[in-house]
Design a protein around this motif. Structure first.
Motif, mmCIF file in Angstrom:
data_model
loop_
_atom_site.group_PDB
_atom_site.id
_atom_site.type_symbol
_atom_site.label_atom_id
_atom_site.label_comp_id
_atom_site.label_asym_id
_atom_site.label_seq_id
_atom_site.Cartn_x
_atom_site.Cartn_y
_atom_site.Cartn_z
ATOM 1 N N TYR A 41 0.815 -1.226 0.000
ATOM 2 C CA TYR A 41 0.000 0.000 0.000
ATOM 3 C C TYR A 41 0.845 1.270 0.000
ATOM 4 N N THR A 42 1.803 1.386 0.890
ATOM 5 C CA THR A 42 2.577 2.637 1.002
ATOM 6 C C THR A 42 3.375 2.912 -0.264
ATOM 7 N N GLU A 43 3.925 1.862 -0.874
ATOM 8 C CA GLU A 43 4.698 2.042 -2.103
ATOM 9 C C GLU A 43 3.789 2.411 -3.273
ATOM 10 N N ILE A 44 2.608 1.786 -3.339
ATOM 11 C CA ILE A 44 1.658 2.107 -4.412
ATOM 12 C C ILE A 44 1.180 3.546 -4.261
ATOM 13 N N ARG A 45 0.892 3.948 -3.034
ATOM 14 C CA ARG A 45 0.433 5.319 -2.782
ATOM 15 C C ARG A 45 1.499 6.326 -3.199
ATOM 16 N N ALA A 46 2.746 6.053 -2.852
ATOM 17 C CA ALA A 46 3.839 6.959 -3.225
ATOM 18 C C ALA A 46 3.991 7.041 -4.742
ATOM 19 N N ALA A 47 3.829 5.912 -5.426
ATOM 20 C CA ALA A 47 3.926 5.903 -6.891
ATOM 21 C C ALA A 47 2.780 6.695 -7.516
ATOM 22 N N ARG A 48 1.565 6.572 -6.954
ATOM 23 C CA ARG A 48 0.418 7.326 -7.473
ATOM 24 C C ARG A 48 0.609 8.823 -7.243
ATOM 25 N N ILE A 49 1.136 9.194 -6.082
ATOM 26 C CA ILE A 49 1.384 10.609 -5.807
ATOM 27 C C ILE A 49 2.439 11.155 -6.760
ATOM 28 N N ALA A 50 3.414 10.329 -7.121
ATOM 29 C CA ALA A 50 4.456 10.737 -8.059
ATOM 30 C C ALA A 50 3.933 10.836 -9.490
ATOM 31 N N GLY A 51 2.697 10.358 -9.737
ATOM 32 C CA GLY A 51 2.089 10.519 -11.054
ATOM 33 C C GLY A 51 2.127 9.306 -11.955
ATOM 34 N N HIS A 52 2.495 8.156 -11.436
ATOM 35 C CA HIS A 52 2.546 6.954 -12.258
ATOM 36 C C HIS A 52 1.146 6.372 -12.455
ATOM 37 N N SER A 53 0.925 5.783 -13.627
ATOM 38 C CA SER A 53 -0.385 5.220 -13.949
ATOM 39 C C SER A 53 -0.540 3.844 -13.313
ATOM 40 N N TRP A 54 -1.790 3.389 -13.262
ATOM 41 C CA TRP A 54 -2.069 2.056 -12.725
ATOM 42 C C TRP A 54 -1.400 0.988 -13.573
ATOM 43 N N GLU A 55 -1.324 1.207 -14.872
ATOM 44 C CA GLU A 55 -0.702 0.231 -15.773
ATOM 45 C C GLU A 55 0.778 0.044 -15.439
ATOM 46 N N VAL A 56 1.483 1.135 -15.200
ATOM 47 C CA VAL A 56 2.913 1.073 -14.857
ATOM 48 C C VAL A 56 3.100 0.379 -13.514
ATOM 49 N N ILE A 57 2.249 0.708 -12.549
ATOM 50 C CA ILE A 57 2.331 0.091 -11.226
ATOM 51 C C ILE A 57 2.059 -1.409 -11.327
ATOM 52 N N LYS A 58 1.034 -1.782 -12.106
ATOM 53 C CA LYS A 58 0.701 -3.201 -12.290
ATOM 54 C C LYS A 58 1.872 -3.952 -12.909
ATOM 55 N N ASN A 59 2.485 -3.379 -13.936
ATOM 56 C CA ASN A 59 3.622 -4.042 -14.584
ATOM 57 C C ASN A 59 4.800 -4.193 -13.639
ATOM 58 N N SER A 60 5.011 -3.216 -12.781
ATOM 59 C CA SER A 60 6.086 -3.301 -11.800
ATOM 60 C C SER A 60 5.834 -4.432 -10.805
ATOM 61 N N ILE A 61 4.595 -4.546 -10.354
ATOM 62 C CA ILE A 61 4.250 -5.616 -9.409
ATOM 63 C C ILE A 61 4.368 -6.973 -10.074
ATOM 64 N N ARG A 62 3.830 -7.105 -11.276
ATOM 65 C CA ARG A 62 3.846 -8.392 -11.966
ATOM 66 C C ARG A 62 5.250 -8.803 -12.379
#
Length: 121
Positions: A41-62
């Motif tokens: 959660y905290t890392e995803i929140r920080a990435a969203r605040i930095a302006g990254h899209s859900w697609e980029v976050i999903k690819n990073s997790i996967r």
């Protein structure tokens, strides 16, 4: 259990045990996905605040974890956890944006923008 002896039954049992250890490739258990998003959660929140899209976050997790998660479920799980976090701590939840786009003709504006036919001599 009665004694049942058949060639290959031990190998089948080991294969099924391996399958039970990890979620299915397609779909999978939503509880595992929810816990994954909760843990990150905290890392995803920080990435969203930095302006990254859900697609980029999903690819990073996967790329790191062998769990298939869609953008839609990632965003939904995150929004749910974010609202709980807001209720517990008072830190404002991130706004949920509606990403649905209208497709097709826009109506009157589309017909007015159409070129007029050329007249011949």
């Amino acid at each position: 259990m009665p004694d049942f002896d058949m060639p290959g039954i031990g190998r089948a049992r080991m294969g099924l045990t391996e399958l039970a250890r990890s979620p299915a490739r397609r779909g999978g258990c939503s509880k595992v996905k929810y816990e994954l998003v909760k843990e990150l959660y905290t890392e995803i929140r920080a990435a969203r605040i930095a302006g990254h899209s859900w697609e980029v976050i999903k690819n990073s997790i996967r790329g790191s974890v062998d769990v298939r998660i869609s953008v839609k479920s990632l965003a939904a799980f995150f929004a749910e956890i974010d609202k709980r976090y807001e209720a517990e701590t008072g830190v404002k939840a991130l706004p949920v944006k509606n990403t649905k786009r209208k497709r097709g003709r826009i109506g009157k504006a589309f017909s007015e923008a159409a070129p007029e036919p050329m007249g011949g001599e």
